[in-house]
Design an enzyme around this catalytic site. Structure first.
Site, PDB file in Angstrom:
ATOM      1  N   LYS A  76     -13.154  -8.166  13.721  1.00 55.18           N
ATOM      2  CA  LYS A  76     -12.393  -9.078  15.077  1.00 55.18           C
ATOM      3  C   LYS A  76     -13.302  -8.322  16.397  1.00 55.18           C
ATOM      4  CE  LYS A  76      -8.299 -10.697  16.964  1.00 55.18           C
ATOM      5  NZ  LYS A  76      -6.641 -10.716  16.979  1.00 55.18           N
ATOM      6  N   SER A 151      -4.576 -15.279  16.744  1.00 57.52           N
ATOM      7  CA  SER A 151      -5.588 -14.980  17.728  1.00 57.52           C
ATOM      8  C   SER A 151      -6.730 -14.762  16.811  1.00 57.52           C
ATOM      9  CB  SER A 151      -5.748 -13.992  18.608  1.00 57.52           C
ATOM     10  OG  SER A 151      -5.380 -12.790  18.141  1.00 57.52           O
ATOM     11  N   SER A 175      -0.892 -12.683  14.883  1.00 58.37           N
ATOM     12  CA  SER A 175      -2.237 -13.039  14.737  1.00 58.37           C
ATOM     13  C   SER A 175      -3.089 -12.942  13.616  1.00 58.37           C
ATOM     14  CB  SER A 175      -2.978 -12.479  16.128  1.00 58.37           C
ATOM     15  OG  SER A 175      -2.723 -13.337  17.124  1.00 58.37           O
TER      16      SER A 175
HETATM   17  N1  GLN Z   1       0.134 -15.898  19.236  1.00 59.26           N
HETATM   18  C1  GLN Z   1       0.641 -15.044  19.935  1.00 59.26           C
HETATM   19  C2  GLN Z   1       0.309 -14.827  21.336  1.00 59.26           C
HETATM   20  O1  GLN Z   1      -0.455 -15.676  21.986  1.00 59.26           O
HETATM   21  C3  GLN Z   1       0.391 -13.605  19.023  1.00 59.26           C
HETATM   22  C4  GLN Z   1      -1.035 -13.328  19.088  1.00 59.26           C
HETATM   23  C5  GLN Z   1      -1.332 -12.069  18.574  1.00 59.26           C
HETATM   24  O2  GLN Z   1      -0.633 -11.557  17.602  1.00 59.26           O
HETATM   25  N2  GLN Z   1      -2.375 -11.317  19.135  1.00 59.26           N
HETATM   26  O3  GLN Z   1       0.544 -13.678  21.829  1.00 59.26           O
END
Ligand code: GLN
Length: 484
Positions: A76, A151, A175
């Site tokens: 990532k 994400s 995410s």
């Molecule tokens: N969707 C969540 C956010 O927007 C979690 C994102 C994540 O786990 N990095 O913060």
């Protein structure tokens, strides 16, 4: 060979039935062919990968090499990689080249994994659809009109389309699990502190945790075994021995007590998705586990708590991007304030700015007690709910998300609807618990995910349960038609 799991590929490499160079070439060709459609990668490191593959082949020929020697892999794009840019999906870091490797990266390198590139993601890991990336959205390999989740959308899409056997990902509020569920792959977020955060670009430091997205639990165990462990360079890294996750994979499930999360089967849950999850629970019962309902009364508060705590931490973490030390700098600033203002306005996208503003607000004098402090108190209550539940059951299960993947653009205009996507995943982050998503069928043709949550440091128990389930089912082996 792209259809094979990482476990099979590692065995073939070790037995010299295939070379790392052959594998790397084959996966690079798949990456290239899919990049326009899926946009899963921000950077592809073909030359470096081939050189690394040649070295891996030499090591394997000499009977040397680590547990993942020669295996194609991806990171990532928020894990720092020396010499290769790390963008965090942001214009702010578009040109950023880290002088060092993240601990996760150096550990996987030492284990012999060959990096093919850096995977697309929501900007600074803020998002649930991979639409906030400066480099454009990633698309879902099962249907390119749909989001892959976020994400870690690039990691999940790449594994689902078999552009890579496995990839790193991170999970602050879901995410790893949410995109894994949307793309029909297996993802594990370990216990907070299990994997080093050193060199992992920070979003919300008390929640961020690195993990793996792979085809199967067995593959995830193989990778996690190399990633996990104490790191003196991360002050929240936990100094506890790492069990051999692979050796613990074949334990029988007879007597295992499973709690089904009552609050996760609320009215928001899609009916076809619910059927997939219920069928998965029936498989566990057939394997000898007992299943009963468990209630976590404070869990419905996890989304509001998270959207106070995470923005608060992000507003502090992202203060370092000031146009002076890191990242984007505006042209011809006429004074320091102008430099700060314009560098940040130009460098960050809309969602990141929204979070910084919310975070700054909830931390400000006069509002701190009403929002931040209160959120931290409710966070304790949620953690206590989980602790109570784990006094009665060994694992908690439920759906990973309320619905399968949605259409690109469907929720971008409405941040609250977007935030509600994380309603089932955020609790585990607030409590620091390990959690997984495992493919458990198809709801109206789209992958559904079974979420498994365990007590702190119970990764082996989670992986074993997922592995036993995957021996009974083949959802995790399904590949989207366009990439089969
Ligand atoms: N969707 C969540 C956010 O927007 C979690 C994102 C994540 O786990 N990095 O913060």
């Amino acid at each position: 060979m792209y259809r094979q799991t990482l476990t099979q590929l590692a065995a073939d490499l070790r037995a010299r039935r295939v070379s790392s160079v052959e594998l790397v070439r084959a996966f690079l060709a798949r990456i290239e062919a899919s990049q326009r459609d899926l946009n899963a990668f921000v950077t592809v490191t073909a030359e470096q990968a081939l050189a690394q593959a040649e070295a891996a082949d030499r090591a394997l020929a000499a009977g040397r090499g680590g547990a993942l020697e020669g295996v194609p892999f991806g990171h990532k794009d928020l894990f720092c990689t020396a010499g290769v840019r790390t963008t965090c999906g942001s214009r702010m870091l578009k040109q950023f080249i880290s002088p060092y490797d993240a601990t996760v990266v150096s550990r996987l390198k030492a284990a012999g994994a060959v990096m093919l590139g850096k995977l697309n993601m929501d900007e600074f890991a803020m998002g649930s659809s991979n639409e906030t990336s400066y480099f454009g959205p990633v698309r879902n390999p099962w249907n390119r009109a749909l989001v892959p989740g976020g994400s870690s959308g690039g990691s999940a899409a790449a594994v689902a389309a078999r552009l890579l056997p496995a990839a790193t990902a991170t999970d602050t509020g879901g995410s790893i699990r949410q995109p894994a569920a949307f793309c029909g792959v297996t993802g594990i977020k370990p216990t907070y502190g299990r994997v080093s955060r050193y060199g992992m670009i920070a979003f919300a430091s008390s929640l961020d945790q690195a993990g793996v997205i792979a085809a199967s639990a067995e593959d995830a165990a193989r990778v996690l075994r190399e990633m996990a462990g104490f790191d003196p360079r991360d002050s929240t890294s936990v100094d506890a021995p790492v069990p051999d996750y692979l050796a613990e994979l074949d334990q029988p499930l007879a007597g295992l007590k499973i709690g089904v999360l009552k609050e996760f089967f609320d009215t928001g849950l899609d009916a076809a998705y619910e059927r997939c999850v219920r069928e998965a629970l029936a498989v566990f019962e057939r394997l000898g586990a007992s299943v009963r309902e468990v209630s976590l009364p404070n869990i419905p508060l996890s989304v509001p708590v998270y959207y106070v705590v995470a923005p608060a931490e992000c507003s502090s973490n992202l203060a370092r991007y000031d146009g002076v030390r890191f990242g984007h700098r505006c042209a011809e600033a006429h004074d320091l304030e102008d430099l700060y203002k314009r560098s940040r306005s130009e460098g960050f996208g809309a969602e990141v700015k929204r979070r910084i503003m919310t975070g700054t607000y909830v931390l400000s004098a006069g509002y701190y007690d009403a929002y931040y402090l209160k959120a931290q108190r409710v966070r304790r209550l949620i953690a206590a709910d989980f602790a109570r539940a784990f006094g009665e059951v060994d694992l908690l299960m439920g759906p990973t998300t309320p619905t399968p993947a949605f259409e690109l653009g469907a929720k971008v205009a409405d941040p609250i609807t977007m935030y509600l996507n994380d309603i089932y995943t955020i609790g585990a982050n607030l409590a620091g618990l390990p959690a997984m998503s495992v493919p458990c069928g198809f709801a109206a043709g789209l992958p559904a995910g079974l979420q498994i949550i365990g007590p702190h440091f119970a990764e082996a128990r989670l992986l074993n349960a997922a592995h036993r389930y995957q021996r009974e089912t083949d959802w995790h082996l399904r590949i989207p038609e366009a990439y089969a």
